[in-house]
Design a protein around this motif. Structure first.
Motif, short mmCIF file in Angstrom:
data_model
loop_
_atom_site.label_atom_id
_atom_site.label_comp_id
_atom_site.label_asym_id
_atom_site.label_seq_id
_atom_site.Cartn_x
_atom_site.Cartn_y
_atom_site.Cartn_z
N MET A 38 -22.49 4.44 17.09
CA MET A 38 -22.78 4.89 18.45
C MET A 38 -21.50 5.00 19.27
N LYS A 39 -20.65 3.99 19.17
CA LYS A 39 -19.40 4.00 19.93
C LYS A 39 -18.55 5.20 19.56
N GLU A 40 -18.48 5.50 18.26
CA GLU A 40 -17.65 6.61 17.81
C GLU A 40 -18.19 7.95 18.32
N ARG A 41 -19.51 8.10 18.35
CA ARG A 41 -20.10 9.34 18.86
C ARG A 41 -19.71 9.56 20.32
N ALA A 42 -19.86 8.52 21.13
CA ALA A 42 -19.51 8.63 22.55
C ALA A 42 -18.03 8.92 22.71
N ILE A 69 -23.20 8.05 27.12
CA ILE A 69 -23.96 6.97 26.50
C ILE A 69 -24.43 7.42 25.12
N ALA A 70 -24.01 6.68 24.11
CA ALA A 70 -24.49 6.95 22.75
C ALA A 70 -25.70 6.08 22.48
N ARG A 71 -26.79 6.70 22.02
CA ARG A 71 -28.03 5.97 21.78
C ARG A 71 -28.28 5.80 20.29
N GLU A 72 -29.10 4.80 19.99
CA GLU A 72 -29.35 4.44 18.60
C GLU A 72 -30.03 5.55 17.81
N ASP A 73 -30.78 6.41 18.52
CA ASP A 73 -31.48 7.49 17.82
C ASP A 73 -30.57 8.68 17.51
N GLN A 79 -0.25 10.74 39.96
CA GLN A 79 -1.70 10.87 39.96
C GLN A 79 -2.18 11.24 38.56
N LEU A 80 -3.24 10.60 38.12
CA LEU A 80 -3.85 10.93 36.84
C LEU A 80 -5.00 11.91 37.06
N ASP A 81 -5.21 12.79 36.10
CA ASP A 81 -6.32 13.73 36.19
C ASP A 81 -7.63 13.13 35.70
N LEU A 82 -7.53 12.35 34.64
CA LEU A 82 -8.73 11.82 33.98
C LEU A 82 -8.40 10.48 33.35
N THR A 83 -9.29 9.52 33.52
CA THR A 83 -9.18 8.24 32.81
C THR A 83 -10.45 8.03 32.01
N VAL A 84 -10.28 7.67 30.75
CA VAL A 84 -11.41 7.36 29.87
C VAL A 84 -11.33 5.90 29.49
N ASP A 85 -12.40 5.17 29.72
CA ASP A 85 -12.41 3.73 29.45
C ASP A 85 -13.81 3.32 29.06
N GLY A 86 -13.95 2.10 28.58
CA GLY A 86 -15.25 1.54 28.30
C GLY A 86 -15.75 0.75 29.50
N ALA A 87 -16.88 0.09 29.34
CA ALA A 87 -17.43 -0.77 30.38
C ALA A 87 -18.25 -1.86 29.70
N TRP A 127 -16.58 6.84 31.61
CA TRP A 127 -16.80 5.65 30.80
C TRP A 127 -17.57 6.03 29.56
N ILE A 128 -17.21 5.43 28.44
CA ILE A 128 -17.90 5.67 27.17
C ILE A 128 -18.51 4.36 26.70
N VAL A 129 -19.82 4.38 26.47
CA VAL A 129 -20.54 3.15 26.12
C VAL A 129 -21.63 3.45 25.10
N ASP A 130 -22.07 2.42 24.41
CA ASP A 130 -23.31 2.54 23.65
C ASP A 130 -24.44 2.00 24.53
N GLU A 131 -25.66 2.27 24.14
CA GLU A 131 -26.79 1.99 25.02
C GLU A 131 -26.99 0.51 25.33
N SER A 132 -26.40 -0.38 24.54
CA SER A 132 -26.55 -1.81 24.80
C SER A 132 -25.85 -2.24 26.09
N LYS A 133 -24.95 -1.40 26.60
CA LYS A 133 -24.20 -1.73 27.83
C LYS A 133 -24.91 -1.25 29.10
N VAL A 134 -26.00 -0.50 28.94
CA VAL A 134 -26.68 0.10 30.09
C VAL A 134 -27.78 -0.83 30.60
N VAL A 135 -27.76 -1.09 31.90
CA VAL A 135 -28.73 -2.00 32.51
C VAL A 135 -29.32 -1.37 33.77
N ASP A 136 -30.49 -1.86 34.17
CA ASP A 136 -31.09 -1.39 35.41
C ASP A 136 -30.38 -1.98 36.62
#
Length: 243
Positions: free
Chosen positions: A22-26, A231-235, A94-102, A134-143
Motif C-alpha cells: 500500500m505504501k509503495e502504491r501511494a 491514500i493507498a487502500r488494502e483493496d 521557496q519550495l514548490d512541492l513537499t511530499v511527506d508521510g503522516a 502527504w502519502i499514507v496507507d489507510e491505517s493512518k486515516v482517522v475520523d
C-alpha cells in the motif's frame, strides 16, 4: 513443520508485506506528480522511502529538479545515493512541492507528525512549500485526530517544568526515550515529550496552547498545512483527497 509462535509471525509478516505494498502504491503515485524543474521538499519515513526510490527511477528516465531539500539524514543519504544533490532549506527561498508521510490524518487533512522525531524541520519545510502532499496507507486515516501520541519538542533547560505543566493539564506526558532508556535528543539538541491524550479534544485549541507555552520549540500538530493526501487502500485502490 511450524514451531510455536511461527504462525503468528507469518501472519504479522504478511500484514507488513500488505502494508508495504500500500505504501509503495501511494508513493509511486506521488512521484508521478513531480515535474521537471520543481523545487522539491522530501520528508522521511517508511512510505517516503518508497517515494524516493520511485523518484530515482524518474531521474534515470530524465527528471531534473530545480532543488531538493529533505528533513532527515536518512532521506538525504538515500537521495544522494540516487544521484540527487540535496540542499539546505536555508539555501532555497521557496519550495514548490513537499511530499511527506503522516502518522495520522483526518477528514479535514489535518494531521499528527513527528513520530520519527523530526517534527521541527518537517514543519519548517512544509510551511515554506507552496504545496504539501502527504502519502499514507489507510491505517493512518482517522475520523478525529488521535490514536497516536502527540510529540512536543521542548528545550532541555525547562523540560521538567514544561512536563509538570502538561501533567497538571491532564495531557498525559511522557518523555521520549531511546532503547537504552536515555532521553531521546532531537537533531537540534532538544527533548521530546509525547502527549498520550486520546483522542485530542480540540486540536486547534491545543495547538494554540502549545504555541504559547514557554519552553516548547515545536509540536506535531500540522493543521491547515496539507493540500493533498494520497491514500493507498488494502483493496488496491488509491484515494486522492484535496483541501
Amino acid at each position: 513443520m511450524y514451531t510455536k509462535g511461527t504462525f503468528k509471525e507469518v501472519i504479522a509478516m504478511l500484514s507488513q508485506l500488505d502494508q508495504n505494498t500500500m505504501k509503495e502504491r501511494a508513493a509511486r503515485q506521488a512521484a508521478d506528480t513531480v515535474w521537471n524543474g520543481a523545487r522539491l521538499g522530501v520528508g522521511t519515513g517508511s512510505t517516503v522511502k518508497f517515494f524516493i526510490d520511485a523518484l530515482g527511477e524518474r531521474k534515470a528516465a530524465g527528471l531534473q529538479l530545480g532543488a531538493v531539500v529533505t528533513t532527515s539524514s536518512r532521506s538525504k543519504a538515500q537521495l544522494e545515493g540516487l544521484g540527487f544533490t540535496v540542499s539546505e532549506l536555508a539555501d532555497v527561498e521557496q519550495l514548490d512541492l513537499t511530499v511527506d508521510g503522516a502518522d495520522r490524518v483526518d477528514s479535514h487533512l489535518d494531521g499528527i507528525k513527528g513520530g520519527g522525531g523530526a517534527l521541527t524541520l518537517e514543519k519548517n519545510v512544509a510551511v515554506h512549500s507552496a504545496h504539501n502532499t502527504w502519502i499514507v496507507d489507510e491505517s493512518k486515516v482517522v475520523d478525529h485526530l488521535g490514536g497516536f501520541p502527540l510529540p512536543v519538542e521542548v528545550l532541555p533547560i525547562s523540560a521538567k517544568q514544561v512536563y509538570n505543566q502538561f501533567e497538571d493539564e491532564g495531557l498525559l506526558p511522557q518523555f521520549r526515550t531511546t532503547a537504552t532508556g536515555e532521553r531521546y535528543v532531537t537533531h537540534y539538541g532538544n527533548y521530546i515529550i509525547d502527549l498520550y491524550i486520546d483522542p485530542l479534544p480540540a486540536p486547534r485549541g491545543l495547538a494554540t496552547y502549545l504555541d504559547s507555552t514557554v519552553g516548547v520549540v515545536e509540536h506535531g500538530l500540522f493543521l491547515g498545512i496539507c493540500d493533498t493526501v494520497i491514500i493507498a487502500r488494502e483493496d488496491g485502490t488509491i484515494d486522492v483527497k484535496k483541501r
